[in-house]
Motif scaffolding. Structure first.
Motif, mmCIF file in Angstrom:
data_model
loop_
_atom_site.group_PDB
_atom_site.id
_atom_site.type_symbol
_atom_site.label_atom_id
_atom_site.label_comp_id
_atom_site.label_asym_id
_atom_site.label_seq_id
_atom_site.Cartn_x
_atom_site.Cartn_y
_atom_site.Cartn_z
ATOM 1 N N ILE A 171 -13.970 -28.819 -37.840
ATOM 2 C CA ILE A 171 -14.028 -27.426 -37.364
ATOM 3 C C ILE A 171 -14.855 -26.571 -38.332
ATOM 4 C CG2 ILE A 171 -12.673 -25.306 -36.950
ATOM 5 C CD1 ILE A 171 -10.429 -27.043 -35.881
ATOM 6 N N PHE A 172 -14.711 -26.829 -39.633
ATOM 7 C CA PHE A 172 -15.421 -25.999 -40.615
ATOM 8 C C PHE A 172 -16.736 -26.619 -41.102
ATOM 9 C CE2 PHE A 172 -11.305 -24.018 -40.568
ATOM 10 C CZ PHE A 172 -11.658 -22.684 -40.613
ATOM 11 N N SER A 173 -17.275 -27.543 -40.306
ATOM 12 C CA SER A 173 -18.538 -28.172 -40.717
ATOM 13 C C SER A 173 -19.736 -27.457 -40.105
ATOM 14 C CB SER A 173 -18.542 -29.632 -40.273
ATOM 15 O OG SER A 173 -18.554 -29.694 -38.858
ATOM 16 N N VAL A 184 -16.876 -23.355 -31.454
ATOM 17 C CA VAL A 184 -17.313 -24.258 -32.511
ATOM 18 C C VAL A 184 -17.246 -25.674 -31.950
ATOM 19 C CG1 VAL A 184 -16.542 -25.233 -34.693
ATOM 20 C CG2 VAL A 184 -16.418 -22.775 -34.351
ATOM 21 N N VAL A 185 -18.334 -26.417 -32.053
ATOM 22 C CA VAL A 185 -18.303 -27.802 -31.582
ATOM 23 C C VAL A 185 -18.519 -28.718 -32.787
ATOM 24 C CG1 VAL A 185 -19.276 -29.469 -29.952
ATOM 25 C CG2 VAL A 185 -19.298 -27.043 -29.383
ATOM 26 N N GLY A 186 -17.561 -29.605 -33.048
ATOM 27 C CA GLY A 186 -17.662 -30.464 -34.236
ATOM 28 C C GLY A 186 -17.376 -31.918 -33.922
ATOM 29 N N GLY A 187 -17.729 -32.801 -34.856
ATOM 30 C CA GLY A 187 -17.514 -34.249 -34.686
ATOM 31 C C GLY A 187 -18.828 -34.952 -34.394
ATOM 32 N N THR A 209 -20.317 -16.372 -29.502
ATOM 33 C CA THR A 209 -21.163 -16.970 -30.541
ATOM 34 C C THR A 209 -20.884 -18.470 -30.550
ATOM 35 O OG1 THR A 209 -20.759 -14.973 -31.812
ATOM 36 C CG2 THR A 209 -21.868 -16.764 -32.956
ATOM 37 N N LEU A 210 -21.959 -19.235 -30.584
ATOM 38 C CA LEU A 210 -21.819 -20.695 -30.512
ATOM 39 C C LEU A 210 -22.223 -21.315 -31.848
ATOM 40 C CD1 LEU A 210 -21.489 -23.234 -28.723
ATOM 41 C CD2 LEU A 210 -23.837 -22.905 -27.953
ATOM 42 N N HIS A 211 -21.373 -22.192 -32.374
ATOM 43 C CA HIS A 211 -21.698 -22.873 -33.639
ATOM 44 C C HIS A 211 -21.693 -24.385 -33.466
ATOM 45 C CE1 HIS A 211 -21.367 -19.421 -36.366
ATOM 46 N NE2 HIS A 211 -20.330 -19.032 -35.651
ATOM 47 N N PHE A 212 -22.800 -25.015 -33.787
ATOM 48 C CA PHE A 212 -22.873 -26.481 -33.881
ATOM 49 C C PHE A 212 -23.191 -26.812 -35.342
ATOM 50 C CE2 PHE A 212 -23.034 -26.796 -29.352
ATOM 51 C CZ PHE A 212 -22.828 -28.136 -29.039
ATOM 52 N N PRO A 213 -22.720 -27.958 -35.844
ATOM 53 C CA PRO A 213 -23.079 -28.303 -37.224
ATOM 54 C C PRO A 213 -24.529 -28.739 -37.338
ATOM 55 C CG PRO A 213 -21.638 -29.984 -36.266
ATOM 56 C CD PRO A 213 -21.849 -28.958 -35.214
ATOM 57 N N SER A 266 -22.554 -33.261 -38.720
ATOM 58 C CA SER A 266 -21.751 -33.482 -37.516
ATOM 59 C C SER A 266 -21.005 -34.803 -37.652
ATOM 60 C CB SER A 266 -22.607 -33.440 -36.257
ATOM 61 O OG SER A 266 -23.644 -34.364 -36.373
ATOM 62 N N THR A 267 -21.665 -35.812 -38.219
ATOM 63 C CA THR A 267 -20.937 -37.071 -38.459
ATOM 64 C C THR A 267 -20.146 -36.917 -39.764
ATOM 65 O OG1 THR A 267 -22.995 -37.899 -39.339
ATOM 66 C CG2 THR A 267 -22.415 -38.639 -37.155
ATOM 67 N N ASP A 268 -19.331 -37.939 -40.062
ATOM 68 C CA ASP A 268 -18.392 -37.792 -41.176
ATOM 69 C C ASP A 268 -19.080 -37.519 -42.518
ATOM 70 O OD1 ASP A 268 -16.385 -38.054 -39.431
ATOM 71 O OD2 ASP A 268 -15.937 -40.148 -39.887
ATOM 72 N N ASN A 269 -18.499 -36.593 -43.245
ATOM 73 C CA ASN A 269 -19.045 -36.199 -44.548
ATOM 74 C C ASN A 269 -17.910 -35.600 -45.373
ATOM 75 O OD1 ASN A 269 -19.237 -32.976 -44.442
ATOM 76 N ND2 ASN A 269 -19.634 -33.788 -42.409
ATOM 77 N N SER A 270 -18.147 -35.388 -46.661
ATOM 78 C CA SER A 270 -17.063 -34.850 -47.480
ATOM 79 C C SER A 270 -17.225 -33.362 -47.767
ATOM 80 C CB SER A 270 -16.958 -35.620 -48.795
ATOM 81 O OG SER A 270 -18.203 -35.574 -49.441
ATOM 82 N N LEU A 271 -18.415 -32.802 -47.471
ATOM 83 C CA LEU A 271 -18.590 -31.364 -47.712
ATOM 84 C C LEU A 271 -17.564 -30.579 -46.909
ATOM 85 C CD1 LEU A 271 -22.457 -30.852 -47.629
ATOM 86 C CD2 LEU A 271 -20.949 -30.761 -49.603
ATOM 87 N N MET A 272 -17.356 -31.018 -45.652
ATOM 88 C CA MET A 272 -16.410 -30.300 -44.782
ATOM 89 C C MET A 272 -14.987 -30.370 -45.346
ATOM 90 S SD MET A 272 -16.308 -32.854 -41.485
ATOM 91 C CE MET A 272 -15.275 -34.325 -41.453
#
Ligand code: KG4
Ligand code: ZN
Length: 394
Positions: free
Chosen positions: A162-164, A323-326, A349-353, A358-364
């Motif tokens: 969600i927060f990416s 928000v669109v995530g994953g 307002t639309l948010h995409f990473p 969008s794929t797995d990462n540790s920053l999020m």
């Protein structure tokens, strides 16, 4: 605040060091180091991820990746020569890494020679995901926290997605304050869900898949078309080719739009996958052209359902931010279709990473660790009892 974040929920060993400031209202992050070590090459030959194999690979790479990250962040300082590891600390580490003997060996060889780095918080994915894989990251984080006495924050992977969705592609970024209510559409290899966030970090799941996740359906359909794992990007490429070449659907291949008209916000993708299977069985020779047409039809079906259900919820809950995530959020056709539909909603307002997030990462995971540190106290004493939770809910 300097945050180390660790993510091992599936087949990527991800580790990053972030500098965060600004608090909940104006969070600003600066990336000191960021790595995603992918295991795709390993799993590709088997057509999917084997949890025990993923676990072994995480255990092999995580400690060296951590040392490299410290070095890049200027945090790697050697311990004075006079330092010796006391028996009590050694026993504690041995207990934490009891189930990861290979990692324990690397840990005891490397970490005691490093002076306590200036890290204020360790954020680690606790779940959901593959439990054997999750345990490696969690136990490594626990061992570091115990060794250097650093607070530890267990993080939900889906909250990370969600927060990416912050903007920009540089090393410094900020999260714009969301306008509430927020709706999050989470589409990954293991999840398809619509989550309502009326207020910061307060979640209510309003819909989810009843069977397969979208990413899973992409991967399974890819396998039927003899495409290697992970199938999402490959299907997406074929579909794109079918569109740019304007391939004609001579065989009149038509796939269902499962549950598109149902009165709830749930999804179902397993029937769609079976429909692809039956369609393929009826075609004597599946040419590359047919594969492309089928990929396009499959992607269209998924997109129609996702867009329809999401915008139904947007209307009903008077959503201001989507928000669109994953992993599936990196699909360009899906992204463009949402952008197109969003034009009908001027207050949305639309948010995409950005693609790498969008794929797995540790920053999020680090971002959520920072945001959470204002509401929930990170564990400093109780971390030893933390368990990996494969089915952790938001
Ligand atoms: O979020 P993620 O990296 O891992 C999970 O938490 O599951 O998502 C991985 C999923 C896989 O199923 C993969 O096939 C899918 O995301 N995926 C895509 C695309 N890129 C990755 N699906 C459709 N189109 C893409 N471009
Ligand atoms: Zn994920």
């Amino acid at each position: 605040m300097i945050i180390l974040s660790v993510e091992t929920s599936c087949d990527e060993t991800a580790l990053s060091i972030l500098k965060a400031s600004g608090g909940l209202k104006k969070p600003v992050f600066s990336i000191q180091s960021n790595h995603v070590a992918s295991q795709i090459k390993l799993h590709e030959q088997y057509g999917g991820v084997f949890p025990m194999m993923a676990k072994r690979e995480h255990a092999r790479v995580i400690a060296p990746l951590f040392v490299k990250s410290l070095q890049e962040s200027g945090l790697l300082k050697p311990q004075p020569k006079t330092y010796t590891l006391d028996i009590k600390t050694k026993k504690k580490i041995e207990k934490i890494l009891d189930r990861e003997p290979e990692l324990l060996e690397i840990f005891l060889k490397e970490i005691p020679h490093i002076k306590k780095p200036k890290i204020d918080l360790i954020a680690v994915t606790q779940g959901p995901g593959l439990e054997p894989a999750l345990w490696v990251g969690l136990n490594f984080a626990k061992a570091l926290a115990a060794f250097w006495d650093i607070p530890l924050a267990p993080i939900n992977h889906m909250e990370g997605h969600i927060f990416s969705t912050f903007p920009g592609d540089g090393n410094t970024f900020k999260i714009e304050p969301y306008k509430f209510p927020v709706l999050a559409l989470l589409i990954s290899g293991g999840h398809t869900e619509l989550v309502l966030m009326k207020d910061m970090m307060k979640y209510k799941k309003i819909g989810q898949t009843r069977d397969d996740a979208v990413g899973e359906a992409f991967d399974k359909v890819a396998r039927m078309l003899d495409l290697p794992y992970p199938g999402g990007p490959k299907i997406s490429r074929l579909a794109h080719e079918a569109r740019t070449e304007s391939l004609h659907n001579d065989l009149h291949i038509k796939l269902p739009r499962p549950m598109i008209g149902s009165p709830d916000y749930d999804f179902s993708f397993s029937g769609l996958k079976t429909a692809v299977l039956y369609t393929l069985k009826k075609i004597p020779t599946v040419t590359d052209e047919i594969k492309k047409i089928l990929a396009r039809e499959f992607e269209d079906s998924v997109t129609d359902v996702l867009v329809s259900k999401t915008f139904k919820a947007i209307k009903k809950y008077e959503i201001k931010t989507l928000v669109v995530g994953g992993g599936v959020a990196s699909n360009t056709h899906i992204k463009q279709s949402f952008e197109e539909k969003a034009k009908e909603f001027p207050n949305l307002t639309l948010h995409f990473p950005r693609p790498d997030l969008s794929t797995d990462n540790s920053l999020m995971i680090g971002i959520v660790g920072y945001l959470r540190s204002f509401s929930k106290k990170p564990h400093s004493k109780k971390y030893l009892t933390l368990k990996a939770r494969g089915n952790l809910e938001l």
